[in-house]
Scaffold this active site. Sequence first.
Site, PDB file in Angstrom:
ATOM      1  CG  HIS A 143      -0.286  -0.291   2.507  1.00 52.21           C
ATOM      2  ND1 HIS A 143       0.639   0.563   3.056  1.00 52.21           N
ATOM      3  CD2 HIS A 143      -0.377  -1.344   3.360  1.00 52.21           C
ATOM      4  CE1 HIS A 143       1.061   0.074   4.195  1.00 52.21           C
ATOM      5  NE2 HIS A 143       0.484  -1.099   4.404  1.00 52.21           N
TER       6      HIS A 143
ATOM      7  CG  HIS B 148       4.246  -1.750   1.962  1.00 55.24           C
ATOM      8  ND1 HIS B 148       2.929  -2.134   1.981  1.00 55.24           N
ATOM      9  CD2 HIS B 148       4.859  -2.451   2.940  1.00 55.24           C
ATOM     10  CE1 HIS B 148       2.747  -3.030   2.933  1.00 55.24           C
ATOM     11  NE2 HIS B 148       3.904  -3.238   3.534  1.00 55.24           N
TER      12      HIS B 148
ATOM     13  CE  LYS C  60      -0.337  -0.175  11.026  1.00 56.04           C
ATOM     14  NZ  LYS C  60       0.253  -1.508  10.884  1.00 56.04           N
TER      15      LYS C  60
END
Length: 290
Positions: A34, A37, A149
Amino acid sequence: MNVYRTKAELKAFVASTRAGGKTIGFVPTMGYLHEGHASLLRQARSENDIAVLSIFVNPLQFGPNEDLDRYPRDEERDLALARECGIDAVFMPSVQEMYPQQPLTSVIVHQITGRLCGASRPGHFDGVGTVVSKLFHLVMPDRAYFGLKDAQQLAVIQQMVDDLNFAVDIVPCPIVREPDGLALSSRNVYLSALQRQQAVVLSRTLAEAEQWLHRPEITVEQFLKLIVERIQTAKEAELDYAELLRYPSLQPLEPQQKTAELGEKLILALAVKFGATRLIDNRIFESAEG
Ligand code: PAF
């Protein structure tokens, strides 16, 4: 863009790159890429001569009741995105190629792995440490890019690199979010419409936490109570953990400590389940002293 499915092909590419004196930037992933990345891929592309992406859903880091079999995959879309980001080589091995025999060696990082996702997912970080060290040996990168994250994963990898003298710089990259604040994750596709709506509770709680953290009289315990209550306003949310810890050591704080007196780097880390889908998010505070 070259796509390699075997270690031998990848090693030949790495050897010729190194022989030409070129630097290698590496982004290890489990695919279903996504925009989060993509931001790592673009950074690897811009800071190195050659950018390498790996796509491998690593069975070692999934527990017996986790989502290994239903982990989302889309090879064609991933390769298109890699191409768009200017990636030079993609390594996409099969499980048999990565683990031709049952491995008898694993890389275990102690202490930092005892809390948060390490506690909820026993053995998870042993699988991550083992596969990332295998990938580092194969790709021999100058720099490797990891998203904040997974802040615990980043701390584990940095510790492993320091302890085992891997010759690679670990580059932490900021969390990429949807316009409403939800952190991008390959697992977001599992959310129902209602769960997706309520999943913003993680990022909103993290945003509101800043002002609570700086309240002069509030203790760590009271602060975490506010966090838990805020998460519980989302009816679909089932809290796995909400913890305020030192970062990157992930050592705990005293519950009665006043947050405004904490003059060190801290992480507020959340894991929340929406049905079978477990989402994580976090915020790092340079210091809570206000
Ligand atoms: O963050 C991930 O996608 C994985 O944990 C990693 C680092 C690719 C190891 O399998």
